[in-house]
Structures are given as structure tokens and as C-alpha cells.
Design a protein around this motif. Structure first.
Motif, PDB file in Angstrom:
ATOM      1  N   CYS A  90      24.393  58.170  27.904  1.00 33.60           N
ATOM      2  CA  CYS A  90      23.935  59.560  27.927  1.00 33.60           C
ATOM      3  C   CYS A  90      23.376  59.947  26.550  1.00 33.60           C
ATOM      4  N   LYS A  91      22.067  59.851  26.418  1.00 31.42           N
ATOM      5  CA  LYS A  91      21.434  60.270  25.167  1.00 31.42           C
ATOM      6  C   LYS A  91      21.438  61.790  25.091  1.00 31.42           C
ATOM      7  N   ASP A  92      21.565  62.308  23.882  1.00 32.37           N
ATOM      8  CA  ASP A  92      21.489  63.756  23.636  1.00 32.37           C
ATOM      9  C   ASP A  92      22.620  64.547  24.280  1.00 32.37           C
ATOM     10  N   VAL A  93      23.696  63.867  24.667  1.00 35.75           N
ATOM     11  CA  VAL A  93      24.881  64.568  25.188  1.00 35.75           C
ATOM     12  C   VAL A  93      26.107  64.090  24.409  1.00 35.75           C
ATOM     13  N   PRO A  94      26.675  64.930  23.541  1.00 40.33           N
ATOM     14  CA  PRO A  94      27.889  64.535  22.820  1.00 40.33           C
ATOM     15  C   PRO A  94      29.052  64.311  23.777  1.00 40.33           C
ATOM     16  N   ALA A  95      29.973  63.443  23.381  1.00 40.59           N
ATOM     17  CA  ALA A  95      31.133  63.145  24.227  1.00 40.59           C
ATOM     18  C   ALA A  95      31.916  64.409  24.564  1.00 40.59           C
ATOM     19  N   GLU A  96      32.085  65.301  23.584  1.00 31.59           N
ATOM     20  CA  GLU A  96      32.889  66.508  23.840  1.00 31.59           C
ATOM     21  C   GLU A  96      32.218  67.417  24.864  1.00 31.59           C
ATOM     22  N   THR A  97      30.892  67.410  24.930  1.00 33.04           N
ATOM     23  CA  THR A  97      30.178  68.222  25.929  1.00 33.04           C
ATOM     24  C   THR A  97      30.417  67.676  27.328  1.00 33.04           C
ATOM     25  N   LEU A  98      30.335  66.360  27.480  1.00 36.88           N
ATOM     26  CA  LEU A  98      30.561  65.767  28.794  1.00 36.88           C
ATOM     27  C   LEU A  98      32.011  65.977  29.239  1.00 36.88           C
ATOM     28  N   TYR A  99      32.922  65.947  28.299  1.00 38.23           N
ATOM     29  CA  TYR A  99      34.337  66.229  28.581  1.00 38.23           C
ATOM     30  C   TYR A  99      34.490  67.649  29.140  1.00 38.23           C
ATOM     31  N   ASP A 100      33.802  68.607  28.530  1.00 38.25           N
ATOM     32  CA  ASP A 100      33.830  69.986  29.031  1.00 38.25           C
ATOM     33  C   ASP A 100      33.241  70.064  30.438  1.00 38.25           C
ATOM     34  N   VAL A 101      32.133  69.381  30.668  1.00 38.82           N
ATOM     35  CA  VAL A 101      31.478  69.402  31.983  1.00 38.82           C
ATOM     36  C   VAL A 101      32.437  68.939  33.075  1.00 38.82           C
ATOM     37  N   LEU A 102      33.157  67.857  32.811  1.00 40.10           N
ATOM     38  CA  LEU A 102      34.036  67.276  33.828  1.00 40.10           C
ATOM     39  C   LEU A 102      35.293  68.102  34.063  1.00 40.10           C
ATOM     40  N   ASN A 114      28.925  57.682  21.175  1.00 38.30           N
ATOM     41  CA  ASN A 114      27.990  56.589  20.885  1.00 38.30           C
ATOM     42  C   ASN A 114      26.981  57.076  19.835  1.00 38.30           C
ATOM     43  N   GLY A 115      27.454  57.131  18.586  1.00 44.43           N
ATOM     44  CA  GLY A 115      26.606  57.676  17.532  1.00 44.43           C
ATOM     45  C   GLY A 115      26.606  59.192  17.572  1.00 44.43           C
ATOM     46  N   ALA A 116      25.724  59.793  16.793  1.00 48.18           N
ATOM     47  CA  ALA A 116      25.672  61.265  16.705  1.00 48.18           C
ATOM     48  C   ALA A 116      24.995  61.849  17.937  1.00 48.18           C
ATOM     49  N   GLY A 117      25.718  62.698  18.651  1.00 54.23           N
ATOM     50  CA  GLY A 117      25.122  63.438  19.758  1.00 54.23           C
ATOM     51  C   GLY A 117      24.815  62.625  20.996  1.00 54.23           C
ATOM     52  N   ALA A 118      25.491  61.490  21.189  1.00 55.92           N
ATOM     53  CA  ALA A 118      25.293  60.689  22.395  1.00 55.92           C
ATOM     54  C   ALA A 118      26.631  60.099  22.822  1.00 55.92           C
ATOM     55  N   CYS A 119      26.703  59.626  24.064  1.00 58.95           N
ATOM     56  CA  CYS A 119      27.956  59.034  24.541  1.00 58.95           C
ATOM     57  C   CYS A 119      27.684  58.063  25.676  1.00 58.95           C
ATOM     58  N   VAL A 120      28.714  57.304  26.008  1.00 61.87           N
ATOM     59  CA  VAL A 120      28.699  56.427  27.175  1.00 61.87           C
ATOM     60  C   VAL A 120      29.793  56.912  28.115  1.00 61.87           C
ATOM     61  N   LEU A 121      29.460  57.052  29.386  1.00 68.16           N
ATOM     62  CA  LEU A 121      30.416  57.522  30.388  1.00 68.16           C
ATOM     63  C   LEU A 121      30.748  56.402  31.359  1.00 68.16           C
ATOM     64  N   ALA A 164      26.905  56.068  43.908  1.00 69.73           N
ATOM     65  CA  ALA A 164      27.468  56.028  42.550  1.00 69.73           C
ATOM     66  C   ALA A 164      26.415  56.211  41.464  1.00 69.73           C
ATOM     67  N   PRO A 165      25.279  55.485  41.515  1.00 72.19           N
ATOM     68  CA  PRO A 165      24.269  55.699  40.470  1.00 72.19           C
ATOM     69  C   PRO A 165      23.743  57.128  40.439  1.00 72.19           C
ATOM     70  N   LYS A 166      23.496  57.701  41.619  1.00 75.36           N
ATOM     71  CA  LYS A 166      22.943  59.056  41.658  1.00 75.36           C
ATOM     72  C   LYS A 166      23.961  60.062  41.119  1.00 75.36           C
ATOM     73  N   ALA A 167      25.238  59.858  41.432  1.00 72.78           N
ATOM     74  CA  ALA A 167      26.281  60.767  40.937  1.00 72.78           C
ATOM     75  C   ALA A 167      26.358  60.723  39.416  1.00 72.78           C
ATOM     76  N   MET A 168      26.239  59.542  38.830  1.00 73.88           N
ATOM     77  CA  MET A 168      26.294  59.423  37.371  1.00 73.88           C
ATOM     78  C   MET A 168      25.107  60.116  36.713  1.00 73.88           C
ATOM     79  N   LYS A 169      23.935  59.981  37.311  1.00 73.08           N
ATOM     80  CA  LYS A 169      22.751  60.654  36.765  1.00 73.08           C
ATOM     81  C   LYS A 169      22.910  62.173  36.836  1.00 73.08           C
ATOM     82  N   LYS A 170      23.557  62.635  37.894  1.00 76.45           N
ATOM     83  CA  LYS A 170      23.803  64.082  38.015  1.00 76.45           C
ATOM     84  C   LYS A 170      24.710  64.586  36.897  1.00 76.45           C
ATOM     85  N   ILE A 171      25.753  63.811  36.593  1.00 80.33           N
ATOM     86  CA  ILE A 171      26.667  64.227  35.523  1.00 80.33           C
ATOM     87  C   ILE A 171      25.926  64.263  34.189  1.00 80.33           C
TER      88      ILE A 171
END
Length: 266
Positions: free
Chosen positions: A60-72, A162-169, A194-201
Motif C-alpha cells: 500500500c503506497k501512500d498509506v501509513p500503517a497507522e492509517t490502515l489500522y484505523d480503517v480496519l 514499509n518506509g515513510a508513509g507506506a505499508c504492507v497488509l 480476495a484480491p478485490k477485497a484487498m484493493k478495496k482496503i
């Protein structure tokens, strides 16, 4: 995931460590899909078995890990991006990092819709985050006639900075759908759903900061436990949800050609 299968418990550090190892290990996993930054693996069971263990990874480029954590965690925002969801809500809290919740989702027609009651626990680890759940029984939320009560044996997310402002989910799930499913459903999960769901997140992560600025920006009870107003739930109220105590339906004969357009929104 439940130890010995009889006692409901709140996952500890060893459970999170085991979950992380499963996400990061490739041993015993078979790659089923690898395109456009999304990889899907399956493990263990025969292809025609309904209880598949599936693992998915997306960068996930341009999405910090903490942001994705909030989303979920944010159930109010989930209504904006999860078109498979019918309903979700938190039932009660167990500790500052564990709760019990309800989730129901639309299955591809003509399959019956499924629902879950799960014990969910989460753990921030520096710049990385984990959320895991498994199915439990709550006396006030028995199976409903309009859904098939499914069983999460183990489901969860690992979010790695995954570096500044990116993550792996990573998303890992082992679910008993309480039904003998047609083979096309099992294949569709790894190749399409599964692939489509990950892209949605991922897309949800890109849009979340702007949405959150307009929707109670300071409210994050998963980060600030003092904001949590859920009623307390005791472990004694809960029991392990055993799959064999639930209805099992046979949907193996249902054809794929009845899929409606909405079903392609995985």
C-alpha cells in the motif's frame, strides 16, 4: 485458534507472535494468484474442502500503517467501503484491547448470506499492527434464521510499516462457512474475491484521512481506550463456537451462472 477448543480466552503475545509468523512465512503455502501487487496463497486443505486457509498480501503506497489500522477498526467508515457488509456492530468490550462484535456479509447469489460473532483482539507493535479474531457464542446473539452462522477459526490482519508513509497488509483467514460449497466458490475466493477485497482496503486507506477529518476526527477508541463506552462483557458469558453445533447446508449443486452484477463487487 482456541486452545484445547473449550475455553474462551483473550489472545496473548504468543498468539500474536504465531499469527505474525504465519503471515510472513512461505513454508507450506501455495501461491494461487500474483498480479498487480496482490498475492494470494492457500494452505493445507484439498482444493474441494470448504475450510480453506487463505493468506493475502498487498503493498500500500501512500498509506501509513497507522492509517490502515484505523480503517480496519472504524466500523462507521466500513459502511463506506465494504459493499459486501450487510451489518456490523460492537457488542461489548472485554479489555482495553479486546472486544466482541457482530458481522454479516452478502455471499455471491445464489448462496445464503453468512454472519459471525467474534472475539477480536489487537496489538500495536511500534510501527506494526495486528488485529485477530475467532468465533464465540454470546447468549444474546444466537444464530438467525435469515443467515447461516459461519465460524472464524482464525482471521486477522498484519500491517507492517514499509518506509515513510507506506505499508504492507497481510490478511489471513480460516473460516468454516457451514456449508458444502461448490468448487467454483472456493476458486473464486482466491482468484477474485480476495484480491478485490484487498484493493478495496487499500483504496479505503487512501481516502480515510479526508473522511475522518469530517467525522469525529478525535474519536478513536481503539487508540484511546478511555473513549470506549461499550458495555463490559465477561469471558464467563461467552463460549467457543463449535462448527459441529451449527446447521450445515449443502450448496454444492448451485450453478455459477446465476451470479448477479453486484456479486462482482467482492
Amino acid at each position: 485458534m482456541s486452545r484445547g477448543g473449550e475455553m474462551v480466552y483473550i489472545p496473548d503475545d504468543s498468539d500474536f507472535s504465531s499469527f505474525r509468523d504465519q503471515c510472513e512465512s512461505l513454508e507450506g503455502w501455495h501461491c494461487r494468484y500474483n498480479k498487480a501487487g496482490v498475492t494470494v496463497w492457500s494452505q493445507g486443505q484439498e482444493e474441494n474442502c470448504a475450510v480453506q486457509k487463505i493468506k493475502t498480501r498487498i503493498s500500500c503506497k501512500d498509506v501509513p500503517a497507522e492509517t490502515l489500522y484505523d480503517v480496519l477498526h472504524d466500523t462507521h467508515y466500513r459502511k463506506k467501503w465494504d459493499s459486501n457488509m450487510i451489518e456490523t456492530y460492537d457488542i461489548g468490550r472485554l479489555t482495553v484491547n479486546a472486544d466482541v462484535g457482530y458481522y454479516s456479509w452478502k455471499c455471491p447469489s445464489p448462496l445464503k448470506n453468512r454472519d459471525f460473532v467474534t472475539l477480536r483482539s489487537w496489538l500495536p507493535l511500534g510501527n506494526d499492527y495486528m488485529i485477530i479474531n475467532y468465533s464465540v457464542k454470546h447468549p444474546k446473539y444466537p444464530p438467525r434464521k435469515d443467515f447461516v452462522r459461519a465460524v472464524s477459526l482464525q482471521t486477522g490482519y498484519l500491517i507492517k510499516a514499509n518506509g515513510a508513509g507506506a505499508c504492507v497488509l497481510y490478511y489471513l483467514t480460516q473460516v468454516d462457512p457451514r456449508g458444502s460449497l461448490p468448487k467454483w466458490v472456493v476458486n473464486r475466493v482466491s482468484q477474485f474475491v480476495a484480491p478485490k477485497a484487498m484493493k478495496k482496503i487499500y483504496k479505503a486507506g487512501l481516502k480515510y484521512p479526508e473522511w475522518k477529518r469530517k467525522h469525529d476526527p478525535g474519536y478513536k477508541p481503539w487508540v484511546y481506550p478511555e473513549q470506549n463506552t461499550l458495555p463490559s462483557v465477561s469471558l464467563a458469558e461467552l463460549s467457543v463456537q463449535h462448527a459441529d453445533s451449527l446447521e450445515n447446508i449443502d450448496e454444492t449443486g448451485l450453478p455459477e451462472d446465476h451470479l448477479s452484477t453486484s456479486d462482482h463487487e467482492a
